[in-house]
Design a protein around this motif. Structure first.
Motif, PDB file in Angstrom:
ATOM      1  N   MET A 151      13.258 -55.737 -29.298  1.00 52.16           N
ATOM      2  CA  MET A 151      12.311 -56.379 -28.375  1.00 52.16           C
ATOM      3  C   MET A 151      12.280 -57.893 -28.590  1.00 52.16           C
ATOM      4  O   MET A 151      12.299 -58.677 -27.652  1.00 52.16           O
ATOM      5  CB  MET A 151      10.915 -55.795 -28.591  1.00 52.16           C
ATOM      6  N   LEU A 152      12.263 -58.310 -29.862  1.00 50.97           N
ATOM      7  CA  LEU A 152      12.222 -59.737 -30.174  1.00 50.97           C
ATOM      8  C   LEU A 152      13.494 -60.421 -29.687  1.00 50.97           C
ATOM      9  O   LEU A 152      13.449 -61.528 -29.127  1.00 50.97           O
ATOM     10  CB  LEU A 152      12.047 -59.943 -31.678  1.00 50.97           C
ATOM     11  N   LYS A 153      14.645 -59.745 -29.879  1.00 53.29           N
ATOM     12  CA  LYS A 153      15.911 -60.321 -29.434  1.00 53.29           C
ATOM     13  C   LYS A 153      15.904 -60.525 -27.923  1.00 53.29           C
ATOM     14  O   LYS A 153      16.359 -61.555 -27.411  1.00 53.29           O
ATOM     15  CB  LYS A 153      17.070 -59.398 -29.845  1.00 53.29           C
ATOM     16  N   THR A 154      15.372 -59.530 -27.199  1.00 48.01           N
ATOM     17  CA  THR A 154      15.294 -59.633 -25.744  1.00 48.01           C
ATOM     18  C   THR A 154      14.399 -60.791 -25.325  1.00 48.01           C
ATOM     19  O   THR A 154      14.730 -61.556 -24.404  1.00 48.01           O
ATOM     20  CB  THR A 154      14.751 -58.323 -25.148  1.00 48.01           C
ATOM     21  N   ARG A 155      13.250 -60.932 -25.985  1.00 54.93           N
ATOM     22  CA  ARG A 155      12.321 -62.031 -25.678  1.00 54.93           C
ATOM     23  C   ARG A 155      12.979 -63.385 -25.894  1.00 54.93           C
ATOM     24  O   ARG A 155      12.830 -64.301 -25.089  1.00 54.93           O
ATOM     25  CB  ARG A 155      11.063 -61.915 -26.537  1.00 54.93           C
ATOM     26  N   VAL A 156      13.712 -63.501 -27.008  1.00 52.21           N
ATOM     27  CA  VAL A 156      14.357 -64.776 -27.341  1.00 52.21           C
ATOM     28  C   VAL A 156      15.441 -65.109 -26.317  1.00 52.21           C
ATOM     29  O   VAL A 156      15.535 -66.251 -25.840  1.00 52.21           O
ATOM     30  CB  VAL A 156      14.956 -64.721 -28.760  1.00 52.21           C
ATOM     31  N   ILE A 157      16.263 -64.124 -25.963  1.00 49.43           N
ATOM     32  CA  ILE A 157      17.334 -64.369 -24.994  1.00 49.43           C
ATOM     33  C   ILE A 157      16.759 -64.784 -23.648  1.00 49.43           C
ATOM     34  O   ILE A 157      17.229 -65.746 -23.021  1.00 49.43           O
ATOM     35  CB  ILE A 157      18.209 -63.106 -24.841  1.00 49.43           C
ATOM     36  N   THR A 158      15.716 -64.073 -23.193  1.00 50.05           N
ATOM     37  CA  THR A 158      15.081 -64.425 -21.921  1.00 50.05           C
ATOM     38  C   THR A 158      14.495 -65.826 -21.967  1.00 50.05           C
ATOM     39  O   THR A 158      14.638 -66.607 -21.018  1.00 50.05           O
ATOM     40  CB  THR A 158      13.968 -63.412 -21.584  1.00 50.05           C
ATOM     41  N   ALA A 159      13.833 -66.164 -23.079  1.00 53.74           N
ATOM     42  CA  ALA A 159      13.231 -67.495 -23.221  1.00 53.74           C
ATOM     43  C   ALA A 159      14.293 -68.583 -23.185  1.00 53.74           C
ATOM     44  O   ALA A 159      14.106 -69.630 -22.546  1.00 53.74           O
ATOM     45  CB  ALA A 159      12.439 -67.568 -24.524  1.00 53.74           C
ATOM     46  N   VAL A 160      15.419 -68.353 -23.848  1.00 48.60           N
ATOM     47  CA  VAL A 160      16.498 -69.347 -23.874  1.00 48.60           C
ATOM     48  C   VAL A 160      17.066 -69.551 -22.473  1.00 48.60           C
ATOM     49  O   VAL A 160      17.310 -70.689 -22.039  1.00 48.60           O
ATOM     50  CB  VAL A 160      17.611 -68.904 -24.852  1.00 48.60           C
ATOM     51  N   VAL A 161      17.277 -68.450 -21.749  1.00 53.18           N
ATOM     52  CA  VAL A 161      17.808 -68.545 -20.382  1.00 53.18           C
ATOM     53  C   VAL A 161      16.835 -69.297 -19.475  1.00 53.18           C
ATOM     54  O   VAL A 161      17.236 -70.174 -18.689  1.00 53.18           O
ATOM     55  CB  VAL A 161      18.098 -67.140 -19.816  1.00 53.18           C
ATOM     56  N   LEU A 162      15.546 -68.970 -19.585  1.00 55.16           N
ATOM     57  CA  LEU A 162      14.540 -69.649 -18.762  1.00 55.16           C
ATOM     58  C   LEU A 162      14.505 -71.144 -19.053  1.00 55.16           C
ATOM     59  O   LEU A 162      14.456 -71.969 -18.134  1.00 55.16           O
ATOM     60  CB  LEU A 162      13.165 -69.031 -19.001  1.00 55.16           C
ATOM     61  N   LEU A 163      14.533 -71.490 -20.330  1.00 56.98           N
ATOM     62  CA  LEU A 163      14.509 -72.908 -20.693  1.00 56.98           C
ATOM     63  C   LEU A 163      15.775 -73.618 -20.216  1.00 56.98           C
ATOM     64  O   LEU A 163      15.713 -74.774 -19.783  1.00 56.98           O
ATOM     65  CB  LEU A 163      14.369 -73.057 -22.210  1.00 56.98           C
ATOM     66  N   ALA A 164      16.904 -72.928 -20.294  1.00 53.86           N
ATOM     67  CA  ALA A 164      18.166 -73.529 -19.866  1.00 53.86           C
ATOM     68  C   ALA A 164      18.167 -73.836 -18.371  1.00 53.86           C
ATOM     69  O   ALA A 164      18.858 -74.752 -17.910  1.00 53.86           O
ATOM     70  CB  ALA A 164      19.327 -72.598 -20.203  1.00 53.86           C
TER      71      ALA A 164
END
Length: 273
Positions: free
Chosen positions: A1-14
């Motif tokens: 779950m944490l990995k998914t949150r981090v990946i989504t956050a990185v994509v959104l910020l990018a």
């Protein structure tokens, strides 16, 4: 779950950061429009509109947003729209949280179907108007909500004992709300003391109405960020869902990310004039 949150956050910020910092206002507005149309789809789902009605509602929201651009980006002609959204949050928001009516049924659902369009379109106009005033300005408005949220999280974890709205969002506490408010006050005082050159919400308010009144305005904005958060929590609780959607893996839906911004943005832009 944490990995998914981090990946989504990185994509959104990018995606969001370059568009916010470097893209023309039109591109910024287009990206925000897409997000808010998706938010309209979620709003309709939370109101339990049947069948394909949420898709139709999202289309209507897109058409309403496109039509509203004839008012001009950041123009005074959009002020009545911001005022209508502000009236909704000032009157209907607290009333709903206190009385807890059934929102996805009868007259309330009809009212919120209409109000949702106003709230979402007004949010777009407020955000674009803030971006026109400058990157530092739009980020400063967002920072008020982010600081209140982060401060509330850590203060609530450390000191939270008294529930703020146990029937709506059991995790929120008065201590957390106070911590979020304190975080905003500290940063605001630091900004005013530094005499920052770049225009921000705090510096603009400070120049116009002074330090004490600026802190009072920020207190109001923090309070309504909580109203927006709790309002969406109540919609979700009555709809029987944890998140507004699964559009943002690990983070829920668009409304889950912008619920506190919906009341703060029009109020802030009205107060700044």
């Amino acid at each position: 779950m944490l990995k998914t949150r981090v990946i989504t956050a990185v994509v959104l910020l990018a995606v969001l950061l370059p568009v916010t910092l470097f893209a023309p206002v039109a591109a910024f507005g287009a990206l925000i429009a897409v997000a808010l149309v998706l938010g309209a789809w979620e709003w309709a789902r939370l109101l339990k509109l049947p069948g394909r009605a949420p898709l139709a509602y999202a289309l209507v929201a897109a058409l309403a947003l496109a039509a509203s651009t004839r008012l001009g980006l950041g123009s005074r002609a959009s002020r009545p729209l911001l005022e209508a959204a502000a009236v909704f949050w000032v009157l209907a928001g607290p009333y709903v949280l206190i009385r807890k009516p059934t929102l996805a049924h009868g007259a309330w659902r009809l009212f919120l179907v209409v109000a949702g369009l106003v709230v979402l379109v007004a949010c777009w106009h407020a955000l674009v108007a803030a971006r026109i005033l400058g990157v530092s300005f739009v980020l400063s408005v967002l920072l008020v909500v982010w600081l209140a949220d982060i401060g509330a999280y850590f203060a609530g974890k450390a000191f939270g004992k008294h529930k703020l709205a146990p029937a709506i969002s059991p995790g929120k506490t008065w201590e957390g709300a106070a911590g979020g408010w304190l975080a905003v006050m500290i940063v605001a005082l630091a900004v005013m003391a530094s005499h920052a050159f770049a225009p921000t919400l705090v510096s603009a308010l400070g120049e116009r109405i002074g330090t004490a009144r600026t802190l009072l305005v920020l207190t109001v904005l923090v309070a309504f960020s909580i109203v927006g958060d709790l309002f969406e929590s109540m919609l979700k609780r009555q709809a029987g869902v944890k998140d507004s959607s699964a559009l943002l893996p690990g983070h829920g839906g668009v409304l889950d990310r912008i619920d506190a911004l919906l009341p703060v943005l029009p109020l802030a832009m009205l107060l700044i004039g």
